[in-house]
Write an enzyme that holds these catalytic residues in place. Sequence first.
Site, mmCIF file in Angstrom:
data_model
loop_
_atom_site.group_PDB
_atom_site.id
_atom_site.type_symbol
_atom_site.label_atom_id
_atom_site.label_comp_id
_atom_site.label_asym_id
_atom_site.label_seq_id
_atom_site.Cartn_x
_atom_site.Cartn_y
_atom_site.Cartn_z
ATOM 1 N N ASP A 255 -2.205 0.045 11.127
ATOM 2 C CA ASP A 255 -2.259 -0.255 9.695
ATOM 3 C C ASP A 255 -3.540 0.362 9.133
ATOM 4 O O ASP A 255 -3.575 1.544 8.824
ATOM 5 C CB ASP A 255 -2.161 -1.771 9.506
ATOM 6 N N PHE B 193 4.918 -5.150 4.667
ATOM 7 C CA PHE B 193 4.678 -6.056 5.781
ATOM 8 C C PHE B 193 5.969 -6.282 6.566
ATOM 9 O O PHE B 193 6.983 -6.663 6.004
ATOM 10 C CB PHE B 193 4.114 -7.390 5.286
ATOM 11 N N VAL B 194 5.910 -6.033 7.871
ATOM 12 C CA VAL B 194 7.103 -6.154 8.708
ATOM 13 C C VAL B 194 6.865 -7.155 9.844
ATOM 14 O O VAL B 194 5.721 -7.407 10.234
ATOM 15 C CB VAL B 194 7.504 -4.785 9.303
ATOM 16 N N LYS C 88 1.956 2.853 9.713
ATOM 17 C CA LYS C 88 2.161 2.765 8.265
ATOM 18 C C LYS C 88 1.662 4.031 7.591
ATOM 19 O O LYS C 88 0.558 4.493 7.866
ATOM 20 C CB LYS C 88 1.420 1.550 7.685
ATOM 21 N N ASP D 47 1.026 -2.768 18.575
ATOM 22 C CA ASP D 47 2.276 -2.870 17.829
ATOM 23 C C ASP D 47 2.306 -1.939 16.624
ATOM 24 O O ASP D 47 3.292 -1.254 16.379
ATOM 25 C CB ASP D 47 2.556 -4.328 17.402
ATOM 26 N N GLY E 124 0.587 -8.896 19.712
ATOM 27 C CA GLY E 124 1.595 -8.118 18.999
ATOM 28 C C GLY E 124 2.322 -7.079 19.829
ATOM 29 O O GLY E 124 3.493 -6.789 19.589
ATOM 30 N N ASP F 247 4.198 -10.505 14.035
ATOM 31 C CA ASP F 247 4.328 -11.854 13.473
ATOM 32 C C ASP F 247 3.889 -11.922 12.025
ATOM 33 O O ASP F 247 3.163 -11.061 11.520
ATOM 34 C CB ASP F 247 3.454 -12.828 14.266
ATOM 35 N N ARG G 74 7.974 -13.285 16.098
ATOM 36 C CA ARG G 74 7.707 -12.318 17.172
ATOM 37 C C ARG G 74 8.946 -12.075 18.026
ATOM 38 O O ARG G 74 9.083 -11.024 18.646
ATOM 39 C CB ARG G 74 6.580 -12.825 18.085
HETATM 40 P P1 IMP Z 1 -5.223 -2.750 11.608
HETATM 41 O O1 IMP Z 1 -6.501 -3.114 12.299
HETATM 42 O O2 IMP Z 1 -5.297 -2.946 10.130
HETATM 43 O O3 IMP Z 1 -4.689 -1.380 11.997
HETATM 44 O O4 IMP Z 1 -4.140 -3.829 12.015
HETATM 45 C C1 IMP Z 1 -3.906 -4.142 13.301
HETATM 46 C C2 IMP Z 1 -3.125 -5.409 13.487
HETATM 47 O O5 IMP Z 1 -2.741 -6.041 12.269
HETATM 48 C C3 IMP Z 1 -1.846 -5.089 14.198
HETATM 49 O O6 IMP Z 1 -2.041 -5.005 15.576
HETATM 50 C C4 IMP Z 1 -0.972 -6.246 13.775
HETATM 51 O O7 IMP Z 1 -1.169 -7.336 14.643
HETATM 52 C C5 IMP Z 1 -1.445 -6.598 12.386
HETATM 53 N N1 IMP Z 1 -0.554 -6.017 11.349
HETATM 54 C C6 IMP Z 1 -0.792 -4.956 10.537
HETATM 55 N N2 IMP Z 1 0.253 -4.706 9.737
HETATM 56 C C7 IMP Z 1 1.193 -5.629 10.056
HETATM 57 C C8 IMP Z 1 2.543 -5.896 9.577
HETATM 58 O O8 IMP Z 1 3.119 -5.217 8.713
HETATM 59 N N3 IMP Z 1 3.174 -6.938 10.181
HETATM 60 C C9 IMP Z 1 2.615 -7.718 11.148
HETATM 61 N N4 IMP Z 1 1.376 -7.495 11.632
HETATM 62 C C10 IMP Z 1 0.678 -6.471 11.077
HETATM 63 MG MG MG Z 2 -0.642 -9.862 14.499
#
Ligand code: IMP
Ligand code: MG
Length: 179
Positions: free
Chosen positions: A107, A157-158, A136, A104, A49, A164, A170
């Site tokens: 979340d 979701f973006v 976020k 990237d 990402g 992706d 991407r």
């Molecule tokens: P986390 O562990 O929940 O913080 O998420 C980490 C990973 O989830 C990021 O590095 C992204 O690859 C993916 N992700 C989280 N939110 C999004 C979104 O809105 N769009 C695309 N990928 C996301």
């Molecule tokens: Mg991803």
Amino acid sequence: MDSFPTKTPKLGRVLIDEAAIASRLDALGAEITAVYRGKPLTVVAVLNGSLVFAADLLRRIPLPLRLDCISVTSYHGRESTGVVTFLQTALPDIDGRDVLLVDDILDTGRTLAAIRRKFITEASPASIRIAVLLRKRKQRESSLEADFAGFDIGDEFVVGYGLDYEERYRNLPCISVLE
Ligand code: IMP
Ligand code: MG
């Protein structure tokens, strides 16, 4: 068996365009450069990402840095699985280095928290900071926060600019919402 999807998601509105990304990265690059001047900086990009973001950000940090990449997975479709899997066993050589983890999007924070935990328990970095393109606005499960963030966005979701949906989008030059 998963239920059959009733609808294929479509690209929605552009949330952040190319010009806005470029000018925000100028400021972010300057901010990061000021923090790491004279320090042994290793940038660790979290693939896939952060590939586009990291490539553009690095070229705005005119310091003698090292670059390493790691691959993890935690997502299937739109939902985080909560399980962070490291796709390689060897860690980058970060002992005594000031590490900037580049991802990237922040979340839930689970991915970056797991990477940071692994780096601290299995190596001896001088410091670890976190840079994300997007953050976020939501309650996070982990106490992890980003030291450098490009844009704060709502909890939607973006895709694009490296992000992706099931490996698609991407290569979009901007950030768009997925409907
Ligand atoms: P986390 O562990 O929940 O913080 O998420 C980490 C990973 O989830 C990021 O590095 C992204 O690859 C993916 N992700 C989280 N939110 C999004 C979104 O809105 N769009 C695309 N990928 C996301
Ligand atoms: Mg991803």
